[in-house]
Scaffold this motif. Structure first.
Motif, PDB file in Angstrom:
ATOM      1  N   PHE A 271      20.541  -9.699 -20.155  1.00 27.67           N
ATOM      2  CA  PHE A 271      20.052  -8.344 -19.937  1.00 27.67           C
ATOM      3  C   PHE A 271      20.815  -7.681 -18.796  1.00 27.67           C
ATOM      4  CE2 PHE A 271      17.071  -5.137 -18.305  1.00 27.67           C
ATOM      5  CZ  PHE A 271      16.743  -4.477 -19.472  1.00 27.67           C
ATOM      6  N   ALA A 272      21.027  -8.422 -17.721  1.00 27.42           N
ATOM      7  CA  ALA A 272      21.783  -7.882 -16.586  1.00 27.42           C
ATOM      8  C   ALA A 272      23.214  -7.557 -16.996  1.00 27.42           C
ATOM      9  CB  ALA A 272      21.770  -8.883 -15.435  1.00 27.42           C
ATOM     10  N   ALA A 273      23.804  -8.397 -17.824  1.00 26.48           N
ATOM     11  CA  ALA A 273      25.197  -8.184 -18.239  1.00 26.48           C
ATOM     12  C   ALA A 273      25.357  -6.911 -19.048  1.00 26.48           C
ATOM     13  CB  ALA A 273      25.687  -9.388 -19.043  1.00 26.48           C
ATOM     14  N   VAL A 274      24.447  -6.663 -19.990  1.00 24.33           N
ATOM     15  CA  VAL A 274      24.604  -5.489 -20.850  1.00 24.33           C
ATOM     16  C   VAL A 274      24.186  -4.206 -20.153  1.00 24.33           C
ATOM     17  CG1 VAL A 274      24.327  -6.877 -22.936  1.00 24.33           C
ATOM     18  CG2 VAL A 274      22.332  -5.720 -21.973  1.00 24.33           C
ATOM     19  N   CYS A 275      23.443  -4.317 -19.041  1.00 22.64           N
ATOM     20  CA  CYS A 275      23.054  -3.136 -18.270  1.00 22.64           C
ATOM     21  C   CYS A 275      24.040  -2.832 -17.146  1.00 22.64           C
ATOM     22  CB  CYS A 275      21.656  -3.317 -17.684  1.00 22.64           C
ATOM     23  SG  CYS A 275      20.342  -3.321 -18.914  1.00 22.64           S
ATOM     24  N   ASP A 276      25.049  -3.655 -17.001  1.00 22.61           N
ATOM     25  CA  ASP A 276      26.044  -3.428 -15.953  1.00 22.61           C
ATOM     26  C   ASP A 276      26.785  -2.119 -16.213  1.00 22.61           C
ATOM     27  OD1 ASP A 276      28.951  -3.733 -14.807  1.00 22.61           O
ATOM     28  OD2 ASP A 276      27.755  -5.239 -13.762  1.00 22.61           O
ATOM     29  N   PRO A 277      27.033  -1.318 -15.184  1.00 24.64           N
ATOM     30  CA  PRO A 277      27.734  -0.040 -15.383  1.00 24.64           C
ATOM     31  C   PRO A 277      29.097  -0.187 -16.048  1.00 24.64           C
ATOM     32  CG  PRO A 277      26.757  -0.119 -13.202  1.00 24.64           C
ATOM     33  CD  PRO A 277      26.577  -1.487 -13.788  1.00 24.64           C
ATOM     34  N   ASP A 278      29.704  -1.359 -15.939  1.00 24.85           N
ATOM     35  CA  ASP A 278      31.033  -1.572 -16.522  1.00 24.85           C
ATOM     36  C   ASP A 278      30.987  -2.125 -17.940  1.00 24.85           C
ATOM     37  OD1 ASP A 278      32.370  -0.668 -14.240  1.00 24.85           O
ATOM     38  OD2 ASP A 278      32.260  -2.652 -13.295  1.00 24.85           O
ATOM     39  N   PHE A 279      29.797  -2.266 -18.505  1.00 23.37           N
ATOM     40  CA  PHE A 279      29.722  -2.771 -19.880  1.00 23.37           C
ATOM     41  C   PHE A 279      30.450  -1.791 -20.792  1.00 23.37           C
ATOM     42  CE2 PHE A 279      27.983  -3.798 -24.019  1.00 23.37           C
ATOM     43  CZ  PHE A 279      27.916  -5.181 -23.979  1.00 23.37           C
ATOM     44  N   PRO A 280      31.387  -2.276 -21.623  1.00 25.02           N
ATOM     45  CA  PRO A 280      32.260  -1.371 -22.397  1.00 25.02           C
ATOM     46  C   PRO A 280      31.523  -0.570 -23.464  1.00 25.02           C
ATOM     47  CG  PRO A 280      32.627  -3.652 -23.031  1.00 25.02           C
ATOM     48  CD  PRO A 280      31.727  -3.698 -21.839  1.00 25.02           C
ATOM     49  N   ALA A 281      31.837   0.700 -23.535  1.00 19.63           N
ATOM     50  CA  ALA A 281      31.189   1.589 -24.500  1.00 19.63           C
ATOM     51  C   ALA A 281      31.469   1.164 -25.935  1.00 19.63           C
ATOM     52  CB  ALA A 281      31.649   3.030 -24.275  1.00 19.63           C
ATOM     53  N   ASP A 282      32.651   0.609 -26.185  1.00 19.79           N
ATOM     54  CA  ASP A 282      32.976   0.221 -27.551  1.00 19.79           C
ATOM     55  C   ASP A 282      32.240  -1.044 -27.980  1.00 19.79           C
ATOM     56  OD1 ASP A 282      34.410  -1.512 -25.968  1.00 19.79           O
ATOM     57  OD2 ASP A 282      36.265  -1.372 -27.105  1.00 19.79           O
TER      58      ASP A 282
ATOM     59  N   SER B 242      28.835  -1.228 -27.325  1.00 16.83           N
ATOM     60  CA  SER B 242      27.441  -0.825 -27.110  1.00 16.83           C
ATOM     61  C   SER B 242      26.495  -1.460 -28.131  1.00 16.83           C
ATOM     62  CB  SER B 242      27.313   0.699 -27.158  1.00 16.83           C
ATOM     63  OG  SER B 242      27.706   1.211 -28.416  1.00 16.83           O
ATOM     64  N   GLY B 243      27.015  -1.830 -29.299  1.00 16.02           N
ATOM     65  CA  GLY B 243      26.170  -2.506 -30.276  1.00 16.02           C
ATOM     66  C   GLY B 243      25.610  -3.811 -29.739  1.00 16.02           C
ATOM     67  N   HIS B 244      26.447  -4.544 -29.018  1.00 16.17           N
ATOM     68  CA  HIS B 244      25.974  -5.776 -28.392  1.00 16.17           C
ATOM     69  C   HIS B 244      24.935  -5.467 -27.306  1.00 16.17           C
ATOM     70  CE1 HIS B 244      29.257  -7.884 -30.396  1.00 16.17           C
ATOM     71  NE2 HIS B 244      28.776  -9.028 -29.924  1.00 16.17           N
ATOM     72  N   GLY B 245      25.205  -4.428 -26.527  1.00 14.53           N
ATOM     73  CA  GLY B 245      24.265  -4.055 -25.479  1.00 14.53           C
ATOM     74  C   GLY B 245      22.921  -3.656 -26.038  1.00 14.53           C
ATOM     75  N   TRP B 246      22.936  -2.805 -27.055  1.00 11.08           N
ATOM     76  CA  TRP B 246      21.679  -2.328 -27.620  1.00 11.08           C
ATOM     77  C   TRP B 246      20.924  -3.439 -28.347  1.00 11.08           C
ATOM     78  CZ3 TRP B 246      17.904   0.508 -26.796  1.00 11.08           C
ATOM     79  CH2 TRP B 246      17.002   0.909 -27.792  1.00 11.08           C
ATOM     80  N   ALA B 247      21.629  -4.403 -28.927  1.00 16.09           N
ATOM     81  CA  ALA B 247      20.951  -5.515 -29.593  1.00 16.09           C
ATOM     82  C   ALA B 247      20.083  -6.286 -28.603  1.00 16.09           C
ATOM     83  CB  ALA B 247      21.966  -6.445 -30.241  1.00 16.09           C
ATOM     84  N   VAL B 248      20.604  -6.530 -27.406  1.00 15.46           N
ATOM     85  CA  VAL B 248      19.838  -7.251 -26.386  1.00 15.46           C
ATOM     86  C   VAL B 248      18.687  -6.388 -25.863  1.00 15.46           C
ATOM     87  CG1 VAL B 248      19.928  -8.308 -24.090  1.00 15.46           C
ATOM     88  CG2 VAL B 248      21.815  -8.654 -25.703  1.00 15.46           C
ATOM     89  N   ILE B 249      18.963  -5.117 -25.629  1.00 14.59           N
ATOM     90  CA  ILE B 249      17.956  -4.224 -25.047  1.00 14.59           C
ATOM     91  C   ILE B 249      16.914  -3.799 -26.076  1.00 14.59           C
ATOM     92  CG2 ILE B 249      17.610  -1.926 -24.045  1.00 14.59           C
ATOM     93  CD1 ILE B 249      20.498  -2.263 -22.874  1.00 14.59           C
ATOM     94  N   GLY B 250      17.381  -3.358 -27.230  1.00 15.99           N
ATOM     95  CA  GLY B 250      16.493  -2.748 -28.214  1.00 15.99           C
ATOM     96  C   GLY B 250      15.490  -3.692 -28.828  1.00 15.99           C
ATOM     97  N   ALA B 251      15.825  -4.984 -28.864  1.00 13.78           N
ATOM     98  CA  ALA B 251      14.884  -5.963 -29.417  1.00 13.78           C
ATOM     99  C   ALA B 251      13.909  -6.471 -28.372  1.00 13.78           C
ATOM    100  CB  ALA B 251      15.660  -7.142 -30.013  1.00 13.78           C
ATOM    101  N   ASN B 252      14.046  -5.978 -27.126  1.00  9.10           N
ATOM    102  CA  ASN B 252      13.274  -6.559 -26.027  1.00  9.10           C
ATOM    103  C   ASN B 252      12.699  -5.518 -25.065  1.00  9.10           C
ATOM    104  OD1 ASN B 252      13.719  -9.587 -26.379  1.00  9.10           O
ATOM    105  ND2 ASN B 252      15.804  -8.806 -26.467  1.00  9.10           N
TER     106      ASN B 252
END
Length: 235
Positions: A188-199, A201-211
């Protein structure tokens, strides 16, 4: 700070905490509120000025709307006001989910998050503490069905999630979930990092959106309210 893909082009409504919560409540359709089962609790929390629990109830009504396919009944501003309230009360864990819903990002499920978990080291640099369990998750999926290798290597998040959803998760979901539980906070911390790549974002939202998160109270003489991811909060 949050990744650019999460906050880009969003306009955050002004107002203090009381305004944010009251305005969000005013945006709830009566039918959706009653159907959610949260109407009485929300009313009691607002009357008692339990603002953190009001925020929690408002978000859970939104989670119910998502589960019922009724997201369109809640405007983006609804989610932004909950996010603003969470920020003002120092509940940062609530914010990413609310921002994603304000952006109208799609519903996520266990297959989405496990696909992201198994392939996260393919899209960002992670330390050994996270890389190793992610690799174990990938190997678990590969061992179950060698055909998944193509989606793991690409990585193709959509295809891998579909593969899991079509029966693979039924076979190995418990094993994946137990491992995931141990590293969720780091993910969760990794995908919320300001440097998480925009391209990615599917990986980021998968972790966030399911939780989405819930408000819970810690034990002790002076209980403290804090955020806990929903599947831990309900245990």
């Amino acid at each position: 700070m949050y990744p650019h893909w999460m906050i880009a082009d969003l306009e955050f409504p002004a107002g203090g905490l009381t305004v944010q919560l009251a305005e969000a409540r005013a945006m709830l359709p009566d039918g959706l509120l009653e159907e959610s089962g949260w109407a009485d609790e929300l009313a009691q929390c607002m009357e008692s000025e339990y603002r953190h629990l009001t925020m929690d109830a408002l978000q859970m009504i939104g989670v119910h709307a998502e589960a019922e396919g009724r997201d369109s009944e809640l405007p983006a501003e609804y989610w932004l006001r909950i996010a603003q309230a969470a920020h003002q009360m120092d509940f940062p864990a609530f914010v990413p989910y609310c921002l994603g819903k304000a952006r109208r990002l799609p519903r996520q499920d266990p297959a989405d998050v496990m696909a992201a978990y198994a392939t996260m080291p393919r899209v960002i640099d992670v330390d050994d503490a996270l890389r190793k369990p992610c690799a174990v998750a990938a190997e678990t999926i590969r061992r179950d069905d060698p055909a998944a290798e193509e989606w793991l290597e690409t990585p193709d998040l959509t295809a891998l999630a579909r593969h899991l959803r079509d029966g693979a998760f039924d076979r190995m979901g418990r094993e994946l979930s137990e491992s995931f539980s141990g590293v969720f906070d780091d993910l969760f911390a990794a995908v919320c990092d300001p440097d998480f790549p925009a391209d990615r974002s599917g990986h980021g939202w998968a972790v966030i959106g399911a939780n989405p998160f819930r408000v819970v109270f810690s034990d002790g003489l002076l209980p403290v309210s804090e955020a806990e991811v929903w599947w831990r909060a309900r245990d």
